[in-house]
Design a protein around this motif. Structure first.
Motif, PDB file in Angstrom:
ATOM      1  N   GLY A  90       2.847  15.284   2.995  1.00 17.84           N
ATOM      2  CA  GLY A  90       2.349  15.924   4.214  1.00 17.84           C
ATOM      3  C   GLY A  90       2.933  15.309   5.476  1.00 17.84           C
ATOM      4  O   GLY A  90       3.764  14.390   5.427  1.00 17.84           O
ATOM      5  N   GLN A 103       5.759   9.167   4.192  1.00 16.96           N
ATOM      6  CA  GLN A 103       7.041   8.473   4.187  1.00 16.96           C
ATOM      7  C   GLN A 103       8.130   9.297   3.478  1.00 16.96           C
ATOM      8  O   GLN A 103       9.210   9.487   4.004  1.00 16.96           O
ATOM      9  CB  GLN A 103       6.860   7.119   3.472  1.00 16.96           C
ATOM     10  CG  GLN A 103       8.024   6.188   3.648  1.00 16.96           C
ATOM     11  CD  GLN A 103       7.896   4.915   2.817  1.00 16.96           C
ATOM     12  OE1 GLN A 103       8.883   4.305   2.504  1.00 16.96           O
ATOM     13  NE2 GLN A 103       6.693   4.520   2.455  1.00 16.96           N
ATOM     14  N   ILE A 104       7.813   9.821   2.291  1.00 23.79           N
ATOM     15  CA  ILE A 104       8.873  10.404   1.470  1.00 23.79           C
ATOM     16  C   ILE A 104       8.981  11.928   1.627  1.00 23.79           C
ATOM     17  O   ILE A 104       9.983  12.520   1.231  1.00 23.79           O
ATOM     18  CB  ILE A 104       8.685   9.997  -0.019  1.00 23.79           C
ATOM     19  CG1 ILE A 104       9.968  10.191  -0.830  1.00 23.79           C
ATOM     20  CG2 ILE A 104       7.531  10.743  -0.676  1.00 23.79           C
ATOM     21  CD1 ILE A 104      11.084   9.270  -0.499  1.00 23.79           C
ATOM     22  N   GLU A 149       7.432  11.811  -8.286  1.00 22.03           N
ATOM     23  CA  GLU A 149       7.821  10.555  -7.645  1.00 22.03           C
ATOM     24  C   GLU A 149       7.578   9.383  -8.608  1.00 22.03           C
ATOM     25  O   GLU A 149       6.817   9.495  -9.565  1.00 22.03           O
ATOM     26  CB  GLU A 149       7.036  10.344  -6.327  1.00 22.03           C
ATOM     27  CG  GLU A 149       7.809  10.740  -5.099  1.00 22.03           C
ATOM     28  CD  GLU A 149       9.186  10.068  -4.995  1.00 22.03           C
ATOM     29  OE1 GLU A 149       9.404   9.028  -5.631  1.00 22.03           O
ATOM     30  OE2 GLU A 149      10.052  10.606  -4.301  1.00 22.03           O
ATOM     31  N   LYS A 150       8.247   8.282  -8.333  1.00 21.53           N
ATOM     32  CA  LYS A 150       8.019   7.081  -9.118  1.00 21.53           C
ATOM     33  C   LYS A 150       6.869   6.284  -8.518  1.00 21.53           C
ATOM     34  O   LYS A 150       6.623   6.440  -7.332  1.00 21.53           O
ATOM     35  CB  LYS A 150       9.274   6.212  -9.257  1.00 21.53           C
ATOM     36  CG  LYS A 150      10.078   5.954  -7.976  1.00 21.53           C
ATOM     37  CD  LYS A 150       9.443   5.356  -6.754  1.00 21.53           C
ATOM     38  CE  LYS A 150       8.739   4.053  -6.769  1.00 21.53           C
ATOM     39  NZ  LYS A 150       8.239   3.663  -5.400  1.00 21.53           N
ATOM     40  N   HIS A 157      -0.277  10.967  -9.916  1.00 21.23           N
ATOM     41  CA  HIS A 157       0.924  11.580 -10.507  1.00 21.23           C
ATOM     42  C   HIS A 157       0.657  12.163 -11.890  1.00 21.23           C
ATOM     43  O   HIS A 157       1.115  13.255 -12.218  1.00 21.23           O
ATOM     44  CB  HIS A 157       2.061  10.546 -10.635  1.00 21.23           C
ATOM     45  CG  HIS A 157       2.608  10.086  -9.320  1.00 21.23           C
ATOM     46  ND1 HIS A 157       3.549   9.094  -9.214  1.00 21.23           N
ATOM     47  CD2 HIS A 157       2.336  10.470  -8.037  1.00 21.23           C
ATOM     48  CE1 HIS A 157       3.855   8.890  -7.939  1.00 21.23           C
ATOM     49  NE2 HIS A 157       3.116   9.704  -7.208  1.00 21.23           N
ATOM     50  N   ASN A 171       0.522   7.143  -6.165  1.00 20.17           N
ATOM     51  CA  ASN A 171       0.787   6.922  -7.601  1.00 20.17           C
ATOM     52  C   ASN A 171      -0.325   7.343  -8.554  1.00 20.17           C
ATOM     53  O   ASN A 171      -0.064   7.915  -9.616  1.00 20.17           O
ATOM     54  CB  ASN A 171       1.049   5.434  -7.853  1.00 20.17           C
ATOM     55  CG  ASN A 171       2.137   4.890  -6.956  1.00 20.17           C
ATOM     56  OD1 ASN A 171       2.789   5.645  -6.244  1.00 20.17           O
ATOM     57  ND2 ASN A 171       2.343   3.593  -6.985  1.00 20.17           N
ATOM     58  N   ASP A 197      -1.344  17.923   1.652  1.00 16.21           N
ATOM     59  CA  ASP A 197      -2.084  16.821   2.266  1.00 16.21           C
ATOM     60  C   ASP A 197      -3.416  16.624   1.564  1.00 16.21           C
ATOM     61  O   ASP A 197      -4.012  17.578   1.051  1.00 16.21           O
ATOM     62  CB  ASP A 197      -2.319  17.140   3.752  1.00 16.21           C
ATOM     63  CG  ASP A 197      -2.527  15.909   4.593  1.00 16.21           C
ATOM     64  OD1 ASP A 197      -1.648  15.617   5.434  1.00 16.21           O
ATOM     65  OD2 ASP A 197      -3.554  15.217   4.413  1.00 16.21           O
TER      66      ASP A 197
HETATM   67  P1  NAI Z   1       2.260   8.328   2.099  1.00 17.05           P
HETATM   68  O1  NAI Z   1       0.937   7.636   2.024  1.00 17.05           O
HETATM   69  O2  NAI Z   1       3.157   8.089   3.269  1.00 17.05           O
HETATM   70  O3  NAI Z   1       2.040   9.923   1.982  1.00 17.05           O
HETATM   71  C1  NAI Z   1       1.276  10.492   0.955  1.00 17.05           C
HETATM   72  C2  NAI Z   1       1.061  11.965   1.262  1.00 17.05           C
HETATM   73  O4  NAI Z   1       0.380  12.577   0.161  1.00 17.05           O
HETATM   74  C3  NAI Z   1       0.189  12.205   2.486  1.00 17.05           C
HETATM   75  O5  NAI Z   1       0.693  13.318   3.203  1.00 17.05           O
HETATM   76  C4  NAI Z   1      -1.184  12.534   1.884  1.00 17.05           C
HETATM   77  O6  NAI Z   1      -1.999  13.340   2.724  1.00 17.05           O
HETATM   78  C5  NAI Z   1      -0.780  13.275   0.647  1.00 17.05           C
HETATM   79  N1  NAI Z   1      -1.785  13.267  -0.425  1.00 17.05           N
HETATM   80  C6  NAI Z   1      -2.524  12.223  -0.878  1.00 17.05           C
HETATM   81  N2  NAI Z   1      -3.301  12.603  -1.898  1.00 17.05           N
HETATM   82  C7  NAI Z   1      -3.053  13.926  -2.104  1.00 17.05           C
HETATM   83  C8  NAI Z   1      -3.543  14.887  -3.010  1.00 17.05           C
HETATM   84  N3  NAI Z   1      -4.445  14.569  -3.939  1.00 17.05           N
HETATM   85  N4  NAI Z   1      -3.075  16.156  -2.929  1.00 17.05           N
HETATM   86  C9  NAI Z   1      -2.151  16.513  -2.010  1.00 17.05           C
HETATM   87  N5  NAI Z   1      -1.640  15.621  -1.119  1.00 17.05           N
HETATM   88  C10 NAI Z   1      -2.084  14.351  -1.169  1.00 17.05           C
HETATM   89  O7  NAI Z   1       2.998   7.958   0.727  1.00 17.05           O
HETATM   90  P2  NAI Z   1       4.573   7.896   0.461  1.00 17.05           P
HETATM   91  O8  NAI Z   1       5.081   6.554   0.874  1.00 17.05           O
HETATM   92  O9  NAI Z   1       5.234   9.125   0.951  1.00 17.05           O
HETATM   93  O10 NAI Z   1       4.575   7.841  -1.148  1.00 17.05           O
HETATM   94  C11 NAI Z   1       4.271   8.968  -1.949  1.00 17.05           C
HETATM   95  C12 NAI Z   1       4.895   8.712  -3.323  1.00 17.05           C
HETATM   96  O11 NAI Z   1       6.312   8.621  -3.186  1.00 17.05           O
HETATM   97  C13 NAI Z   1       4.451   7.392  -3.967  1.00 17.05           C
HETATM   98  O12 NAI Z   1       4.272   7.587  -5.347  1.00 17.05           O
HETATM   99  C14 NAI Z   1       5.624   6.443  -3.721  1.00 17.05           C
HETATM  100  O13 NAI Z   1       5.750   5.451  -4.743  1.00 17.05           O
HETATM  101  C15 NAI Z   1       6.792   7.397  -3.737  1.00 17.05           C
HETATM  102  N6  NAI Z   1       7.938   6.938  -2.931  1.00 17.05           N
HETATM  103  C16 NAI Z   1       9.175   6.986  -3.514  1.00 17.05           C
HETATM  104  C17 NAI Z   1      10.304   6.586  -2.839  1.00 17.05           C
HETATM  105  C18 NAI Z   1      11.644   6.666  -3.509  1.00 17.05           C
HETATM  106  O14 NAI Z   1      12.562   5.975  -3.093  1.00 17.05           O
HETATM  107  N7  NAI Z   1      11.806   7.447  -4.564  1.00 17.05           N
HETATM  108  C19 NAI Z   1      10.220   6.058  -1.464  1.00 17.05           C
HETATM  109  C20 NAI Z   1       8.861   6.115  -0.907  1.00 17.05           C
HETATM  110  C21 NAI Z   1       7.771   6.531  -1.631  1.00 17.05           C
END
Ligand code: NAI
Length: 376
Positions: free
Chosen positions: A11, A15-16, A105-106, A88, A85, A38
């Motif tokens: 959302g 970050q990703i 995602e990982k 997932h 995580n 979100d």
């Molecule tokens: P974040 O906390 O910045 O964003 C999470 C998003 O998911 C938010 O928009 C939130 O509202 C939404 N969300 C949370 N629970 C939800 C649900 N039940 N249903 C729908 N939306 C929901 O988290 P970030 O950093 O973006 O990480 C998300 C995933 O991506 C994690 O598993 C992380 O490990 C992974 N990641 C992977 C990277 C890569 O290099 N492949 C880099 C950064 C994160």
């Protein structure tokens, strides 16, 4: 024909999320057709519509999206799971079972058992379950893999990988909610830094060497005392074919920025790549001088050439590595699979490695079998 794409998580402000939207849409393969973006339903619906999703396909949560999409003629061809995580497993499993392809995602799951379940469901349904080990899709990472495959550095003796940054080093920030959850077992699972960053480095070691980790020994430390999970991990490992591995992952390494790099040492040469200079590979033949190989130059492997998006000497960034994952997903969904797309087996191997590290670290570094039971 364009494929329909749906997104869960990612959302506004995440970050990703932006890397997925840029990556999926970079080549015109996917249209963002549906989303539950979100944890806050209203915010997610509003943001999806601002991104061009029709109002009836801007969902309040993933369960509504599953019900809304499963019987549509124009249902989404691919679902990206970019939520925290702990969610997932259930989301990925539910969508695979309903016949959707998934990019998760990982880390793919929280436990080895869940990882095995995902792999079983993916195999049973014949659906693609890819995992976003996107660094493996950088052109020059593919070049290193092609060089190892062609025997250009001989048999690989040793691989040394780091994913160590300093962005959680400030003890005064340890209670900041955006940082704290990563070291809280209730939110993050059994491992902190290793499950967050170390698994990217471990996946890349296997990807480039072309072998899997058999056993490992880990030393975990919480250098900030209030942290229950580790913020620093040193892992020694042995691969099936005998390659020796060393991996350091830390979040308290002040001065290191992204901090992801890898070196591969073979019998007749060595290679080095770093995510902060993703366009170059340093190659040193035995007894020779170090050469800097540049993305886009003549004579690279077909894989490196295929995944190079911008001309030589121009910067090539992280979203384009994610775009390479989506490009290969689109090809796979259309029935033309390409080599190198990280899948559920990779996601499962990471979970087995995370749990093996935790068991080893608790046993003061005892060597532990790192292979998931299903893939031994
Ligand atoms: P974040 O906390 O910045 O964003 C999470 C998003 O998911 C938010 O928009 C939130 O509202 C939404 N969300 C949370 N629970 C939800 C649900 N039940 N249903 C729908 N939306 C929901 O988290 P970030 O950093 O973006 O990480 C998300 C995933 O991506 C994690 O598993 C992380 O490990 C992974 N990641 C992977 C990277 C890569 O290099 N492949 C880099 C950064 C994160």
């Amino acid at each position: 024909m364009k494929l329909n794409w749906g997104m869960i998580g990612g959302g506004e402000g995440s970050q990703i999320g932006p890397a997925h939207r840029l990556g999926a849409q970079a080549d015109g393969n996917f249209t963002l057709a549906a989303g539950a973006l979100d944890v806050d339903a209203a915010r997610g619906k509003a943001f999806a519509q601002r991104l061009g999703v029709a109002a009836d396909r801007a969902y309040g949560n993933w369960q509504e999206m599953l019900e809304g999409e499963r019987n549509r003629d124009d249902r989404v061809d691919l679902v990206t799971v970019a939520t925290p995580n702990s969610t997932h497993f259930e989301i990925t499993k539910a969508f695979l079972e309903a016949g959707f392809h998934v990019l998760c995602e990982k880390p793919m799951t929280m436990t080895v058992e869940e990882g095995e379940e995902i792999l079983k469901v993916a195999r049973r349904t014949g659906r693609i379950c890819a995992v976003n080990y996107c660094y493996s899709a950088y052109p020059m990472v593919r070049e290193m893999r092609a060089m190892v495959r062609k025997g250009e550095i001989g048999k690989v003796r040793l691989v040394v990988a780091n994913f160590s940054h300093g962005h959680h080093a400030d003890a005064a920030q340890a209670d900041n909610p955006r940082v704290r959850w990563r070291y809280d077992p209730k939110m993050a699972g059994v491992s902190g830094q290793f499950a967050d960053c170390g698994i990217h480095a471990l996946h890349m070691a296997s990807f480039v060497v072309g072998d899997e980790v058999r056993e490992l020994s880990a030393d975990f430390a919480s250098t900030i005392a209030s942290r229950e999970l580790e913020d620093d991990a040193m892992v020694n490992f042995r691969m099936e074919g005998g390659t020796v591995g060393r991996l350091w992952s830390s979040s308290v390494a002040i001065g290191r920025q992204h901090g992801f790099d890898i070196q591969i040492f073979g019998e007749t040469g060595g290679l080095r790549w770093a995510s902060e200079q993703p366009n170059q590979v340093y190659y040193t033949p035995l007894g020779g001088r170090t050469q800097i190989m540049e993305k886009g130059e003549a004579g690279l492997s077909d894989e490196a050439a295929r995944l190079s998006r911008v001309p030589i000497a121009h910067p090539e960034g992280f979203p384009l590595a994610v775009a390479n994952i989506y490009q290969d997903l689109a090809a796979a969904i259309r029935g033309e699979p390409r080599d190198g797309l990280p899948g559920a087996e990779d996601g499962l191997r990471s979970m087995a490695a995370v749990h093996a590290c935790v068991e080893s670290a608790r046993g003061r570094g005892t060597w532990v079998d790192a292979r998931p039971p299903m893939l031994r």
